[in-house]
Design an enzyme around this catalytic site. Structure first.
Site, PDB file in Angstrom:
ATOM      1  N   LYS A 143      34.424 137.359  69.387  1.00 24.24           N
ATOM      2  CA  LYS A 143      34.724 135.961  69.715  1.00 24.24           C
ATOM      3  C   LYS A 143      34.953 135.836  71.222  1.00 24.24           C
ATOM      4  CE  LYS A 143      39.553 136.657  68.453  1.00 24.24           C
ATOM      5  NZ  LYS A 143      40.773 135.913  68.299  1.00 24.24           N
TER       6      LYS A 143
ATOM      7  N   TYR B   6      45.000 128.361 103.162  1.00 28.59           N
ATOM      8  CA  TYR B   6      45.688 127.091 102.916  1.00 28.59           C
ATOM      9  C   TYR B   6      47.196 127.264 103.030  1.00 28.59           C
ATOM     10  CZ  TYR B   6      41.411 124.967 101.086  1.00 28.59           C
ATOM     11  OH  TYR B   6      40.152 124.451 100.949  1.00 28.59           O
TER      12      TYR B   6
ATOM     13  N   ARG C  11      49.516 130.702  61.143  1.00 30.32           N
ATOM     14  CA  ARG C  11      48.439 130.009  61.867  1.00 30.32           C
ATOM     15  C   ARG C  11      47.563 129.260  60.862  1.00 30.32           C
ATOM     16  NH1 ARG C  11      45.218 133.670  66.203  1.00 30.32           N
ATOM     17  NH2 ARG C  11      44.470 134.711  64.329  1.00 30.32           N
TER      18      ARG C  11
ATOM     19  N   HIS D 210      46.082 138.309  58.733  1.00 29.73           N
ATOM     20  CA  HIS D 210      46.159 138.761  60.132  1.00 29.73           C
ATOM     21  C   HIS D 210      47.607 139.099  60.460  1.00 29.73           C
ATOM     22  CE1 HIS D 210      44.640 139.343  64.106  1.00 29.73           C
ATOM     23  NE2 HIS D 210      45.348 138.360  64.639  1.00 29.73           N
TER      24      HIS D 210
ATOM     25  N   ARG E 233      39.256 144.901  61.442  1.00 31.84           N
ATOM     26  CA  ARG E 233      38.694 143.984  62.444  1.00 31.84           C
ATOM     27  C   ARG E 233      39.100 144.506  63.820  1.00 31.84           C
ATOM     28  NH1 ARG E 233      41.327 140.581  58.930  1.00 31.84           N
ATOM     29  NH2 ARG E 233      42.748 139.964  60.602  1.00 31.84           N
TER      30      ARG E 233
ATOM     31  N   CYS F   1      41.610 130.925  97.531  1.00 29.90           N
ATOM     32  CA  CYS F   1      40.921 129.625  97.537  1.00 29.90           C
ATOM     33  C   CYS F   1      40.074 129.480  96.272  1.00 29.90           C
ATOM     34  CB  CYS F   1      40.010 129.493  98.754  1.00 29.90           C
ATOM     35  SG  CYS F   1      40.756 129.947 100.313  1.00 29.90           S
TER      36      CYS F   1
ATOM     37  N   ASP G 112      36.824 129.449  95.967  1.00 31.53           N
ATOM     38  CA  ASP G 112      35.634 130.313  95.923  1.00 31.53           C
ATOM     39  C   ASP G 112      35.748 131.549  96.796  1.00 31.53           C
ATOM     40  OD1 ASP G 112      34.249 127.805  94.855  1.00 31.53           O
ATOM     41  OD2 ASP G 112      34.769 127.240  96.906  1.00 31.53           O
TER      42      ASP G 112
HETATM   43  C1  LIG Z   1      41.735 136.959  62.815  1.00 29.20           C
HETATM   44  C2  LIG Z   1      41.586 138.030  63.853  1.00 29.20           C
HETATM   45  N1  LIG Z   1      41.209 139.251  63.477  1.00 29.20           N
HETATM   46  C3  LIG Z   1      41.076 140.257  64.363  1.00 29.20           C
HETATM   47  C4  LIG Z   1      41.314 140.069  65.707  1.00 29.20           C
HETATM   48  C5  LIG Z   1      41.177 141.228  66.654  1.00 29.20           C
HETATM   49  O1  LIG Z   1      42.417 141.609  67.151  1.00 29.20           O
HETATM   50  P1  LIG Z   1      42.527 142.765  68.239  1.00 29.20           P
HETATM   51  O2  LIG Z   1      41.764 142.281  69.415  1.00 29.20           O
HETATM   52  O3  LIG Z   1      43.979 142.875  68.490  1.00 29.20           O
HETATM   53  O4  LIG Z   1      41.911 143.966  67.628  1.00 29.20           O
HETATM   54  C6  LIG Z   1      41.721 138.811  66.146  1.00 29.20           C
HETATM   55  C7  LIG Z   1      41.995 138.613  67.562  1.00 29.20           C
HETATM   56  O5  LIG Z   1      42.801 137.863  68.002  1.00 29.20           O
HETATM   57  C8  LIG Z   1      41.855 137.760  65.195  1.00 29.20           C
HETATM   58  O6  LIG Z   1      42.246 136.550  65.565  1.00 29.20           O
END
Ligand SMILES: Cc1ncc(COP(=O)(O)O)c(C=O)c1O
Length: 382
Positions: free
Chosen positions: A38, A267, A135, A165, A221, A313, A315
């Site tokens: 993601k 700046y 969540r 999660h 995951r 700045c 850029d």
């Molecule tokens: C639903 C879910 N699964 C897995 C992950 C992966 O977590 P991590 O990057 O801590 O391995 C995330 C990341 O935020 C997540 O939101």
């Protein structure tokens, strides 16, 4: 040449490959790995990371948004993809057309999606259980039973997975983690009582997978550790294998000059030279994601640390040099000897945020077997 500026990120695909390969070896052989790509692969490039992770033994891909799943499909990636976040019910046909699995947890959502879905093809669903993250997800057995019932009643809905999660898997105190574990086990048992058995059950993120703590069910995951970063500072000392950082950031000096004692830079004229000083200018700034709060932090030039001075700045930024370097000298902002964790500490944030904040204005260069294999400049499409 796909970009015309001297600031770029290098993504070491070999590091990503190794980080996936190592977790595969670390886990029981039957445990599947979902590579979490993601947020454009945590800023590294979703397609390139996904392809590398799949080569290294991951079999699933996880994204937050349907749009992110489509990016992967449109680049020809065929592996199963799960959208981990909420998707609009009216977009269910897109998930079906592109064979993208969706996360579900609301019975109203399922009823609405069923009403709107005109297609005949199956739609693959994973039920999210909220065991303490607070969540998204079903929170009670009753909610789970309602959701399962609608899925069972609709032949085009296929219950493919169930997951939760963890909120604290990366923390030293395991108490809340174990509470979530127990709560998820109750949900999994309840699926059995309801007479349904999702094929893929998954709970562990990088932290839980690395610690091999609790039940890994049949998939983990794997996000942050795939990119070579520790899920938390606390876990750094107890990693089961060495993680290799995959993201570096470089720029080149575009101007070098000597200023007199008392002259100011930037700046607000906040930097005032205490003596004659060499000043260098880099073409990178907060509009690239190199935030103003990084003023005062170090970069690496010719193996030496030099500070960013004055205010960063939009850029450009300025450095206090120890000597005059030639224009075009490469400067490391993230890389060997300036790890992402150092930048995260400086920003009082977590390492996750750092590669994500380096935005699409910075071209990405991909390295494989030590060689450049691809360049990407999203703001100047081919
Ligand atoms: C639903 C879910 N699964 C897995 C992950 C992966 O977590 P991590 O990057 O801590 O391995 C995330 C990341 O935020 C997540 O939101």
């Amino acid at each position: 040449m796909l970009y015309y500026r001297d600031s770029w990120a290098e993504i070491n695909l070999d590091a990503i490959y190794q980080n996936v390969n190592h977790i595969k070896q670390h886990l029981p052989s039957q445990t599947l790995v979902m590579a979490i790509v993601k947020a454009n692969g945590y800023g590294h490039g979703a397609v390139e990371v996904a392809e590398t992770a799949l080569e290294a033994g991951a079999t699933w891909l996880g994204v937050a948004l349907l749009d992110e799943a489509l990016v992967l499909r449109k680049q020809g990636i065929k592996a199963p993809i799960l959208v981990l976040g909420w998707t609009r019910p009216e977009d269910i046909h897109i998930a079906s057309d592109y064979s993208i699995s969706l996360t579900v947890f609301q019975n109203e959502w399922l009823l609405e999606a069923r009403r709107l879905y005109q297609g005949e093809n199956p739609v693959f669903l994973h039920i999210k259980c909220d065991t303490g993250m607070g969540r998204i997800g079903v929170r009670t057995k009753e909610e789970l039973a309602d959701v399962v019932k609608i899925i069972q009643e609709e032949p085009r809905f296929i219950l493919e997975g169930a997951f939760t999660h963890f909120a604290t898997a990366d923390e030293p105190d395991p108490a809340f983690f174990h509470e979530q574990e127990r709560s998820f086990k109750d949900f999994v048992d309840y699926f059995n009582e309801l007479g349904v058995q999702p094929n893929v059950i998954h709970a562990a993120n990088s932290a839980a997978a690395l610690k091999k703590e609790g039940n890994l069910y049949n998939m983990v995951r794997y996000g942050i550790a795939m990119y070579g970063l520790s899920p938390s500072p606390a876990m750094k000392e107890q990693l089961p294998f060495k993680l290799e950082e995959s993201f570096s950031l470089y720029s080149k000096l575009v101007h070098v000059k000597r200023i007199a004692e008392g002259e100011t830079v930037g700046y607000g004229a906040t930097y005032k030279a205490k003596k004659e000083t060499w000043i260098g200018t880099l073409p990178i700034g907060y509009a690239d994601g190199w935030l103003r709060r990084l003023s005062g932090s170090d970069v690496l030039i010719d193996g030496k640390r030099v500070p960013i001075i004055g205010r960063i700045c939009m850029d450009q930024l300025m450095l206090e040099l120890d000597r005059p370097y030639p224009i075009g000298t490469t400067v490391t902002l993230i890389g060997k000897d300036i790890p992402i964790d150092e930048i995260a500490d400086r920003l009082e944030t977590i390492n996750y945020e750092v590669p994500c904040m380096i935005n699409e204005r910075i071209p990405r260069i991909y390295l494989k077997n030590g060689k450049k294999v691809k360049e990407k400049n999203p703001i100047l499409p081919e």
